[in-house]
Scaffold this motif. Structure first.
Motif, PDB file in Angstrom:
ATOM      1  N   HIS A 219       0.833  -1.197   0.000  1.00 13.18           N
ATOM      2  CA  HIS A 219       0.000   0.000   0.000  1.00 13.18           C
ATOM      3  C   HIS A 219       0.875   1.257   0.000  1.00 13.18           C
ATOM      4  O   HIS A 219       0.614   2.210  -0.745  1.00 13.18           O
ATOM      5  CB  HIS A 219      -0.904  -0.036   1.238  1.00 13.18           C
ATOM      6  N   ILE A 220       1.937   1.259   0.834  1.00 11.90           N
ATOM      7  CA  ILE A 220       2.826   2.428   0.880  1.00 11.90           C
ATOM      8  C   ILE A 220       3.534   2.583  -0.468  1.00 11.90           C
ATOM      9  O   ILE A 220       3.606   3.678  -1.022  1.00 11.90           O
ATOM     10  CB  ILE A 220       3.852   2.287   2.034  1.00 11.90           C
TER      11      ILE A 220
ATOM     12  N   GLY B 113       2.608   5.517  -7.440  1.00 10.21           N
ATOM     13  CA  GLY B 113       1.520   5.967  -8.302  1.00 10.21           C
ATOM     14  C   GLY B 113       1.618   5.314  -9.679  1.00 10.21           C
ATOM     15  O   GLY B 113       2.232   4.256  -9.833  1.00 10.21           O
ATOM     16  N   GLY B 114       1.019   5.949 -10.696  1.00 12.58           N
ATOM     17  CA  GLY B 114       1.129   5.483 -12.081  1.00 12.58           C
ATOM     18  C   GLY B 114       0.559   4.083 -12.292  1.00 12.58           C
ATOM     19  O   GLY B 114      -0.356   3.664 -11.592  1.00 12.58           O
ATOM     20  N   ASP B 115       1.124   3.359 -13.275  1.00  8.31           N
ATOM     21  CA  ASP B 115       0.589   2.048 -13.646  1.00  8.31           C
ATOM     22  C   ASP B 115       0.789   1.014 -12.545  1.00  8.31           C
ATOM     23  O   ASP B 115      -0.122   0.242 -12.240  1.00  8.31           O
ATOM     24  CB  ASP B 115       1.274   1.547 -14.927  1.00  8.31           C
ATOM     25  N   ILE B 116       2.005   1.017 -11.944  1.00  6.42           N
ATOM     26  CA  ILE B 116       2.286   0.023 -10.911  1.00  6.42           C
ATOM     27  C   ILE B 116       1.358   0.266  -9.716  1.00  6.42           C
ATOM     28  O   ILE B 116       0.763  -0.662  -9.168  1.00  6.42           O
ATOM     29  CB  ILE B 116       3.765   0.107 -10.463  1.00  6.42           C
ATOM     30  N   GLY B 117       1.222   1.545  -9.337  1.00  6.29           N
ATOM     31  CA  GLY B 117       0.338   1.895  -8.232  1.00  6.29           C
ATOM     32  C   GLY B 117      -1.096   1.467  -8.511  1.00  6.29           C
ATOM     33  O   GLY B 117      -1.770   0.905  -7.655  1.00  6.29           O
ATOM     34  N   GLY B 118      -1.546   1.700  -9.762  1.00  2.60           N
ATOM     35  CA  GLY B 118      -2.906   1.323 -10.140  1.00  2.60           C
ATOM     36  C   GLY B 118      -3.120  -0.181 -10.058  1.00  2.60           C
ATOM     37  O   GLY B 118      -4.147  -0.650  -9.568  1.00  2.60           O
ATOM     38  N   LEU B 119      -2.110  -0.930 -10.515  1.00  2.00           N
ATOM     39  CA  LEU B 119      -2.213  -2.398 -10.475  1.00  2.00           C
ATOM     40  C   LEU B 119      -2.316  -2.885  -9.028  1.00  2.00           C
ATOM     41  O   LEU B 119      -3.185  -3.697  -8.693  1.00  2.00           O
ATOM     42  CB  LEU B 119      -0.989  -3.016 -11.160  1.00  2.00           C
TER      43      LEU B 119
ATOM     44  N   ASN C 136      -3.317  -1.141  -6.475  1.00  2.00           N
ATOM     45  CA  ASN C 136      -4.617  -0.704  -5.967  1.00  2.00           C
ATOM     46  C   ASN C 136      -5.723  -1.677  -6.350  1.00  2.00           C
ATOM     47  O   ASN C 136      -6.578  -2.006  -5.536  1.00  2.00           O
ATOM     48  CB  ASN C 136      -4.965   0.674  -6.531  1.00  2.00           C
ATOM     49  N   ASP C 137      -5.698  -2.129  -7.636  1.00  2.00           N
ATOM     50  CA  ASP C 137      -6.726  -3.066  -8.096  1.00  2.00           C
ATOM     51  C   ASP C 137      -6.691  -4.352  -7.274  1.00  2.00           C
ATOM     52  O   ASP C 137      -7.736  -4.932  -6.973  1.00  2.00           O
ATOM     53  CB  ASP C 137      -6.515  -3.407  -9.576  1.00  2.00           C
ATOM     54  N   ILE C 138      -5.472  -4.802  -6.906  1.00  2.00           N
ATOM     55  CA  ILE C 138      -5.372  -6.044  -6.138  1.00  2.00           C
ATOM     56  C   ILE C 138      -6.024  -5.876  -4.774  1.00  2.00           C
ATOM     57  O   ILE C 138      -6.863  -6.658  -4.359  1.00  2.00           O
ATOM     58  CB  ILE C 138      -3.891  -6.478  -5.986  1.00  2.00           C
ATOM     59  N   TYR C 139      -5.667  -4.787  -4.048  1.00  2.00           N
ATOM     60  CA  TYR C 139      -6.187  -4.742  -2.681  1.00  2.00           C
ATOM     61  C   TYR C 139      -7.561  -4.113  -2.569  1.00  2.00           C
ATOM     62  O   TYR C 139      -8.123  -4.050  -1.495  1.00  2.00           O
ATOM     63  CB  TYR C 139      -5.175  -4.165  -1.688  1.00  2.00           C
ATOM     64  N   GLU C 140      -8.133  -3.657  -3.698  1.00  2.00           N
ATOM     65  CA  GLU C 140      -9.542  -3.252  -3.648  1.00  2.00           C
ATOM     66  C   GLU C 140     -10.455  -4.427  -3.986  1.00  2.00           C
ATOM     67  O   GLU C 140     -11.669  -4.330  -3.861  1.00  2.00           O
ATOM     68  CB  GLU C 140      -9.805  -2.082  -4.597  1.00  2.00           C
TER      69      GLU C 140
ATOM     70  N   GLN D 280      -9.786  -8.109   0.380  1.00  2.00           N
ATOM     71  CA  GLN D 280     -10.281  -7.384   1.555  1.00  2.00           C
ATOM     72  C   GLN D 280     -10.682  -8.337   2.666  1.00  2.00           C
ATOM     73  O   GLN D 280     -10.417  -8.084   3.846  1.00  2.00           O
ATOM     74  CB  GLN D 280     -11.473  -6.499   1.167  1.00  2.00           C
ATOM     75  N   ILE D 281     -11.335  -9.453   2.283  1.00  4.98           N
ATOM     76  CA  ILE D 281     -11.726 -10.439   3.295  1.00  4.98           C
ATOM     77  C   ILE D 281     -10.488 -11.003   3.976  1.00  4.98           C
ATOM     78  O   ILE D 281     -10.435 -11.148   5.199  1.00  4.98           O
ATOM     79  CB  ILE D 281     -12.575 -11.564   2.641  1.00  4.98           C
TER      80      ILE D 281
END
Lengths: 124, 144
Positions: free
Chosen positions: A41-42, A48-54, A56-60, A65-66
């Motif tokens: 997450h940190i 940010g950018g593409d790596i950050g987005g990828l 983000n998609d995993i932990y959303e 989350q469960i």
């Protein structure tokens, strides 16, 4: 001086530590899970950018989350039990009861959370 | 199995060493994290979260009181959520959590890496990672 255990993996897996062993294993899994999640997450927020987005998609994702909520809630409740018993050693006598209280708190709270996560994720 | 004398010392002769202090730190930092998360949740409720955020968003704010965590909610104005008070609270939570977590990873690694050389490498890596993640986290908190 290195440590030699003389215990094979098969023997280790057959060890019956019962309730306290289970909390130890889950505490460790929860701690590792959270460490990986927080590190990801940190990094995602920092890069940010593409790596950050990828990331983000995993932990959303609801499955992640469960898993992370299990890690966080169990580690928090079990950690509080360990802290209380360690700081007040006289309570060690009641460690089995403390573990039962712990499950009595964890199961309903986690159950409600999983229900909410699933009904939001799958029910729209 | 050969009988060995117990290696534990009575409390009065044990004294303080770094590992013992980290053992204590792990417990106290757990309590500190409970306090900080409770503080953040109460703060959120005072700032109007009760009508503008759902439970998941309040918890997300609680686990890290950073204004980016309330961006996607119905909160009308982010300004009260990004005051120096919340940045300091977030920084404290970050530093305590990174130190607690990294020490936990060292404890786990010590169960599997038993050579003194390996353990030294683990410790050096853990110090580098504490500094790196603290720095990245502080940068995010104070620039978002």
């Amino acid at each position: 001086m290195s440590l030699k255990r003389n215990v094979s993996l098969a023997t280790g897996l057959r060890y019956r530590g019962q309730g306290p062993m289970l909390t130890y294993v889950l505490h460790r899994i929860g701690g590792l899970g959270m460490a990986i999640f927080v590190a990801m997450h940190i990094l995602a927020s920092y890069l940010g950018g593409d790596i950050g987005g990828l990331l983000n998609d995993i932990y959303e994702n609801w499955a992640f989350q469960i898993f992370v909520f299990f890690c966080a809630l169990f580690h928090a409740i079990n950690g509080l039990r360990i802290t209380i018993l360690d700081l007040f050693p006289k309570l060690i006598e009641h460690s089995r009861e403390a573990i039962w209280i712990e499950w009595a708190v964890f199961i309903p709270v986690y159950g409600i959370a999983v229900f909410v996560i699933l009904s939001t994720a799958l029910g729209g | 199995m050969a009988t060995t004398k117990p290696r534990s010392l009575p409390l009065s002769k044990r004294g303080l060493n770094f590992e013992m202090l980290m053992w204590l730190f792990t417990r106290l930092s757990a309590l500190a994290m409970y306090a900080l998360i409770l503080f953040a949740i109460i703060g959120a409720l005072i700032m109007g979260a009760r009508t503008q955020m759902n439970l998941a968003d309040v918890l997300r704010w609680g686990f890290m009181p950073n204004s980016t965590h309330v961006q996607s909610t119905d909160v009308p104005d982010l300004a009260p959520w990004s005051t120096p008070l919340w940045r300091v609270a977030g920084s404290l939570l970050l530093l305590v959590a990174v130190a607690h977590g990294m020490h936990g990873l060292v404890v786990i690694a010590d169960d599997y890496i038993v050579s003194s050389r390996g353990r030294n490498i683990v410790r050096i890596l853990s110090i580098i990672m504490v500094i790196a993640f603290s720095a990245m986290g502080l940068y995010i908190i104070w620039t978002s």
